[in-house]
Scaffold this motif. Structure first.
Motif, PDB file in Angstrom:
ATOM      1  N   LEU A   1      13.954  -7.666 -11.095  1.00 37.12           N
ATOM      2  CA  LEU A   1      14.759  -7.934  -9.840  1.00 37.12           C
ATOM      3  C   LEU A   1      15.133  -9.592 -10.032  1.00 37.12           C
ATOM      4  CD1 LEU A   1      16.000  -6.514  -7.545  1.00 37.12           C
ATOM      5  CD2 LEU A   1      13.984  -7.508  -6.006  1.00 37.12           C
ATOM      6  N   GLU A   2      16.478  -9.980 -10.249  1.00 42.72           N
ATOM      7  CA  GLU A   2      17.031 -11.148 -10.493  1.00 42.72           C
ATOM      8  C   GLU A   2      17.287 -11.614  -9.123  1.00 42.72           C
ATOM      9  OE1 GLU A   2      17.383 -12.558 -13.317  1.00 42.72           O
ATOM     10  OE2 GLU A   2      17.018 -11.067 -14.682  1.00 42.72           O
ATOM     11  N   GLU A   3      17.404 -13.210  -8.981  1.00 36.50           N
ATOM     12  CA  GLU A   3      17.485 -13.909  -7.941  1.00 36.50           C
ATOM     13  C   GLU A   3      18.876 -13.604  -7.406  1.00 36.50           C
ATOM     14  OE1 GLU A   3      18.624 -18.515  -7.283  1.00 36.50           O
ATOM     15  OE2 GLU A   3      16.898 -18.245  -8.421  1.00 36.50           O
ATOM     16  N   GLY A   4      18.731 -13.334  -6.177  1.00 34.16           N
ATOM     17  CA  GLY A   4      19.872 -12.869  -5.373  1.00 34.16           C
ATOM     18  C   GLY A   4      20.101 -11.372  -5.225  1.00 34.16           C
ATOM     19  N   GLU A   5      19.413 -10.466  -6.217  1.00 41.38           N
ATOM     20  CA  GLU A   5      19.646  -9.227  -5.959  1.00 41.38           C
ATOM     21  C   GLU A   5      18.603  -8.744  -4.855  1.00 41.38           C
ATOM     22  OE1 GLU A   5      20.605  -7.548 -10.614  1.00 41.38           O
ATOM     23  OE2 GLU A   5      18.369  -7.831  -9.916  1.00 41.38           O
ATOM     24  N   THR A   6      18.998  -7.559  -4.237  1.00 41.69           N
ATOM     25  CA  THR A   6      18.267  -6.735  -3.318  1.00 41.69           C
ATOM     26  C   THR A   6      17.826  -5.347  -3.654  1.00 41.69           C
ATOM     27  OG1 THR A   6      19.402  -8.015  -1.393  1.00 41.69           O
ATOM     28  CG2 THR A   6      18.116  -6.193  -0.947  1.00 41.69           C
ATOM     29  N   ALA A   7      16.690  -5.124  -3.478  1.00 40.69           N
ATOM     30  CA  ALA A   7      15.981  -3.842  -3.892  1.00 40.69           C
ATOM     31  C   ALA A   7      15.597  -3.316  -2.770  1.00 40.69           C
ATOM     32  CB  ALA A   7      14.774  -3.938  -4.968  1.00 40.69           C
ATOM     33  N   VAL A   8      16.015  -2.034  -2.613  1.00 38.47           N
ATOM     34  CA  VAL A   8      15.248  -0.958  -1.317  1.00 38.47           C
ATOM     35  C   VAL A   8      14.536   0.046  -2.233  1.00 38.47           C
ATOM     36  CG1 VAL A   8      15.788   0.482   0.402  1.00 38.47           C
ATOM     37  CG2 VAL A   8      17.204  -1.256   0.226  1.00 38.47           C
ATOM     38  N   LEU A   9      13.239   0.053  -1.883  1.00 40.13           N
ATOM     39  CA  LEU A   9      12.187   1.225  -2.675  1.00 40.13           C
ATOM     40  C   LEU A   9      11.820   2.111  -1.441  1.00 40.13           C
ATOM     41  CD1 LEU A   9      11.164  -1.926  -3.490  1.00 40.13           C
ATOM     42  CD2 LEU A   9       9.551  -0.613  -4.865  1.00 40.13           C
ATOM     43  N   ARG A  10      11.892   3.251  -1.755  1.00 43.62           N
ATOM     44  CA  ARG A  10      11.672   4.515  -1.126  1.00 43.62           C
ATOM     45  C   ARG A  10      10.242   4.822  -1.111  1.00 43.62           C
ATOM     46  NH1 ARG A  10      14.099   9.502  -3.662  1.00 43.62           N
ATOM     47  NH2 ARG A  10      11.646   9.313  -4.477  1.00 43.62           N
ATOM     48  N   GLY A  11       9.631   5.093   0.015  1.00 44.32           N
ATOM     49  CA  GLY A  11       8.361   5.223   0.156  1.00 44.32           C
ATOM     50  C   GLY A  11       8.391   6.843   0.315  1.00 44.32           C
ATOM     51  N   PRO A  12       6.880   7.319   0.408  1.00 42.27           N
ATOM     52  CA  PRO A  12       5.849   6.677   0.558  1.00 42.27           C
ATOM     53  C   PRO A  12       5.447   6.400  -1.093  1.00 42.27           C
ATOM     54  CG  PRO A  12       5.145   8.732   0.793  1.00 42.27           C
ATOM     55  CD  PRO A  12       6.734   8.781   0.908  1.00 42.27           C
ATOM     56  N   GLY A  13       4.563   5.268  -1.465  1.00 44.78           N
ATOM     57  CA  GLY A  13       3.909   5.153  -2.691  1.00 44.78           C
ATOM     58  C   GLY A  13       3.826   3.602  -2.804  1.00 44.78           C
ATOM     59  N   PRO A  14       2.548   3.177  -3.391  1.00 39.76           N
ATOM     60  CA  PRO A  14       2.167   1.922  -3.694  1.00 39.76           C
ATOM     61  C   PRO A  14       3.039   1.243  -4.673  1.00 39.76           C
ATOM     62  CG  PRO A  14       0.522   3.308  -4.572  1.00 39.76           C
ATOM     63  CD  PRO A  14       1.593   4.110  -3.900  1.00 39.76           C
ATOM     64  N   PHE A  15       3.214  -0.003  -4.675  1.00 34.72           N
ATOM     65  CA  PHE A  15       4.061  -0.703  -5.656  1.00 34.72           C
ATOM     66  C   PHE A  15       3.462  -2.250  -5.574  1.00 34.72           C
ATOM     67  CE2 PHE A  15       6.807  -1.588  -2.215  1.00 34.72           C
ATOM     68  CZ  PHE A  15       7.310  -2.647  -2.367  1.00 34.72           C
ATOM     69  N   VAL A  16       3.728  -2.870  -6.703  1.00 37.93           N
ATOM     70  CA  VAL A  16       3.583  -4.371  -6.835  1.00 37.93           C
ATOM     71  C   VAL A  16       4.884  -5.252  -7.229  1.00 37.93           C
ATOM     72  CG1 VAL A  16       2.308  -6.207  -7.844  1.00 37.93           C
ATOM     73  CG2 VAL A  16       1.262  -3.859  -7.455  1.00 37.93           C
TER      74      VAL A  16
ATOM     75  N   ASP B   1       0.818  -1.104  -0.217  1.00 36.75           N
ATOM     76  CA  ASP B   1       0.038  -0.066   0.187  1.00 36.75           C
ATOM     77  C   ASP B   1       0.790   1.227   0.029  1.00 36.75           C
ATOM     78  OD1 ASP B   1       1.145   0.295   2.596  1.00 36.75           O
ATOM     79  OD2 ASP B   1      -1.010  -0.124   3.728  1.00 36.75           O
ATOM     80  N   GLY B   2       2.161   1.116   0.253  1.00 38.78           N
ATOM     81  CA  GLY B   2       3.103   2.437   0.247  1.00 38.78           C
ATOM     82  C   GLY B   2       3.208   3.080   1.284  1.00 38.78           C
ATOM     83  N   ALA B   3       2.740   2.626   2.608  1.00 38.83           N
ATOM     84  CA  ALA B   3       2.672   3.599   3.753  1.00 38.83           C
ATOM     85  C   ALA B   3       4.245   3.542   4.205  1.00 38.83           C
ATOM     86  CB  ALA B   3       1.858   3.193   4.744  1.00 38.83           C
ATOM     87  N   ALA B   4       4.966   2.300   4.093  1.00 37.44           N
ATOM     88  CA  ALA B   4       6.429   2.393   4.535  1.00 37.44           C
ATOM     89  C   ALA B   4       7.139   3.354   4.065  1.00 37.44           C
ATOM     90  CB  ALA B   4       6.734   1.005   4.499  1.00 37.44           C
ATOM     91  N   SER B   5       8.235   3.782   4.860  1.00 36.23           N
ATOM     92  CA  SER B   5       9.248   4.758   4.498  1.00 36.23           C
ATOM     93  C   SER B   5      10.172   3.918   3.570  1.00 36.23           C
ATOM     94  CB  SER B   5      10.027   5.159   5.670  1.00 36.23           C
ATOM     95  OG  SER B   5       9.395   6.029   6.657  1.00 36.23           O
ATOM     96  N   LEU B   6      10.604   2.670   3.716  1.00 34.30           N
ATOM     97  CA  LEU B   6      11.446   1.766   3.167  1.00 34.30           C
ATOM     98  C   LEU B   6      10.760   0.405   3.057  1.00 34.30           C
ATOM     99  CD1 LEU B   6      15.106   2.857   4.205  1.00 34.30           C
ATOM    100  CD2 LEU B   6      13.900   3.395   2.020  1.00 34.30           C
ATOM    101  N   THR B   7      11.041  -0.136   1.949  1.00 35.26           N
ATOM    102  CA  THR B   7      10.696  -1.408   1.667  1.00 35.26           C
ATOM    103  C   THR B   7      11.624  -2.242   1.045  1.00 35.26           C
ATOM    104  OG1 THR B   7       8.227  -0.939   1.455  1.00 35.26           O
ATOM    105  CG2 THR B   7       8.941  -3.188   0.856  1.00 35.26           C
ATOM    106  N   LEU B   8      11.971  -3.384   1.707  1.00 34.93           N
ATOM    107  CA  LEU B   8      13.144  -4.330   0.941  1.00 34.93           C
ATOM    108  C   LEU B   8      12.520  -5.411   0.575  1.00 34.93           C
ATOM    109  CD1 LEU B   8      16.540  -4.951   2.725  1.00 34.93           C
ATOM    110  CD2 LEU B   8      15.430  -6.734   1.766  1.00 34.93           C
ATOM    111  N   CYS B   9      13.083  -5.850  -0.953  1.00 37.17           N
ATOM    112  CA  CYS B   9      12.629  -6.939  -1.538  1.00 37.17           C
ATOM    113  C   CYS B   9      13.920  -7.851  -2.129  1.00 37.17           C
ATOM    114  CB  CYS B   9      11.538  -6.637  -2.633  1.00 37.17           C
ATOM    115  SG  CYS B   9      10.170  -5.859  -2.378  1.00 37.17           S
ATOM    116  N   ALA B  10      13.674  -9.177  -1.715  1.00 38.41           N
ATOM    117  CA  ALA B  10      14.826  -9.864  -2.091  1.00 38.41           C
ATOM    118  C   ALA B  10      14.294 -11.268  -2.914  1.00 38.41           C
ATOM    119  CB  ALA B  10      15.812  -9.892  -1.224  1.00 38.41           C
TER     120      ALA B  10
END
Length: 339
Positions: A60-75, A32-41
């Motif tokens: 995002l490939e296997e083993g990579e790590t992404a940090v998304l800056r909020g706020p803002g929704p994403f899938v 929903d994008g409420a978080a300040s940072l979201t980590l996906c791996a």
């Protein structure tokens, strides 16, 4: 202590929950994008980050790590087309650690045993969200792009995290505290790797840390912000003349050394003022002012509001929201980095 250390000290989880999921295609997790940072791996398989707002999907490939800056929704989905479908999407209210939000089906957190449920899933992903406020946290967010990706060959922290987490005794009373600190460590490792990458485009002060003249001065200021610094004493830290320091500092950082010091002190003061147990006089002393009057005048001049007004505003802000304040002027000082 250096400026990046000070920024990363703001990354503190409380009741942190880091969810491990095994998913079979088509799969998608909608945040929903409420978080300040979201980590996906992705630990197995790959995924796509779909943010909308005209931004192209990011693979995002296997083993990579992404940090998304909020706020803002994403899938986060197995395919961009899946992200647009309403059916295979699991909604995640990423309110951050300590929030009462839960995704459809099971709580975000508790490191769910999805592997035992579906060992043959197409993808195994780790997701975690942070919500934090305060002036320091907002400066950190201001340095990050919408999505920061650290490739596999640079980041081993996720696998080390999993190894350490697996060693935890589930019955230990301090298990949550250990998980919080492990999650902090994982995110800090990822962010440090990102800032060392050429595409990170770090601010001027970060690049200046490696300079023989400016680097020691930056570290000294951040190590002892309350010390009665003068241009002469700062120049002594670098073993150069005042003229040499002033010229080199302005060239690399974009503002004079004492202007940078003043801005850094106000940044620290902004965070200290959000603690109602700390008096204005104590804040003044800790950031290098002899009395509250002089500190209050400097704070209002540089921040646009009085310390008491800043404190009152902080008391009424929702947790995790950004401070409402005037940005710093001039150069690429540490306060001139709004998200």
């Amino acid at each position: 202590m250096d400026p990046l250390d000070d920024l990363l000290r703001q990354v503190r989880a409380h009741g942190a929950e880091f969810d491990r999921r095994v998913l079979s295609a088509p799969w998608a997790l909608r945040f929903d994008g409420a978080a300040s940072l979201t980590l996906c791996a992705p630990l197995r398989g790959r995924g796509w980050i779909v943010q909308g707002s005209g931004r192209p999907p990011q693979r995002l490939e296997e083993g990579e790590t992404a940090v998304l800056r909020g706020p803002g929704p994403f899938v986060f989905a197995d395919d961009p087309a899946t992200a647009a479908r309403p059916d295979p999407v699991r909604d995640v209210r990423d309110g951050g650690p300590g929030a009462d939000a839960q995704p459809a089906g099971d709580p975000v957190g508790a490191l769910a045993d999805d592997l035992a449920v579906d060992p043959a899933g197409d993808a195994v992903v780790l997701v975690g969200s942070y919500r934090f406020g305060g002036d320091g946290a907002q400066r950190l967010l201001g340095l990050l792009p919408p999505v920061a990706v650290v490739p596999d060959d640079d980041c081993t922290a996720v696998r080390e995290y999993l190894h350490l987490q697996a060693l935890l005794d589930t019955d230990r009373p301090d298990r949550q505290v250990v998980l919080d600190r492990l999650l902090d460590w994982l995110l800090v490792c990822t962010l440090r790797e990102w800032f060392d990458r050429p595409e990170a485009d770090p601010p001027a002060w970060y690049r200046a840390l490696g300079d023989d003249v400016v680097g020691p001065v930056l570290r000294a200021v951040h190590r002892e912000p309350g010390r009665p610094w003068t241009l002469a004493s700062l120049a002594a830290e670098a073993a150069v003349s005042r003229t040499t320091l002033a010229k080199r500092f302005r060239e690399l950082v974009g503002e004079p050394p004492l202007a940078y010091l003043a801005q850094w002190r106000m940044a620290l003061a902004s965070d200290l003022l959000e603690d109602p147990a700390v008096t204005v006089a104590e804040v003044a002393r800790r950031v290098g002012y002899a009395d509250a009057f002089g500190f209050s005048a400097a704070f209002k001049r540089l921040r646009g509001v009085s310390p008491s007004a800043h404190r009152a505003g902080a008391a009424h802000r929702p947790p995790g929201s950004a401070p409402g304040r005037r940005g710093a002027t001039g150069g690429e000082g540490i306060l001139a980095t709004e998200g």
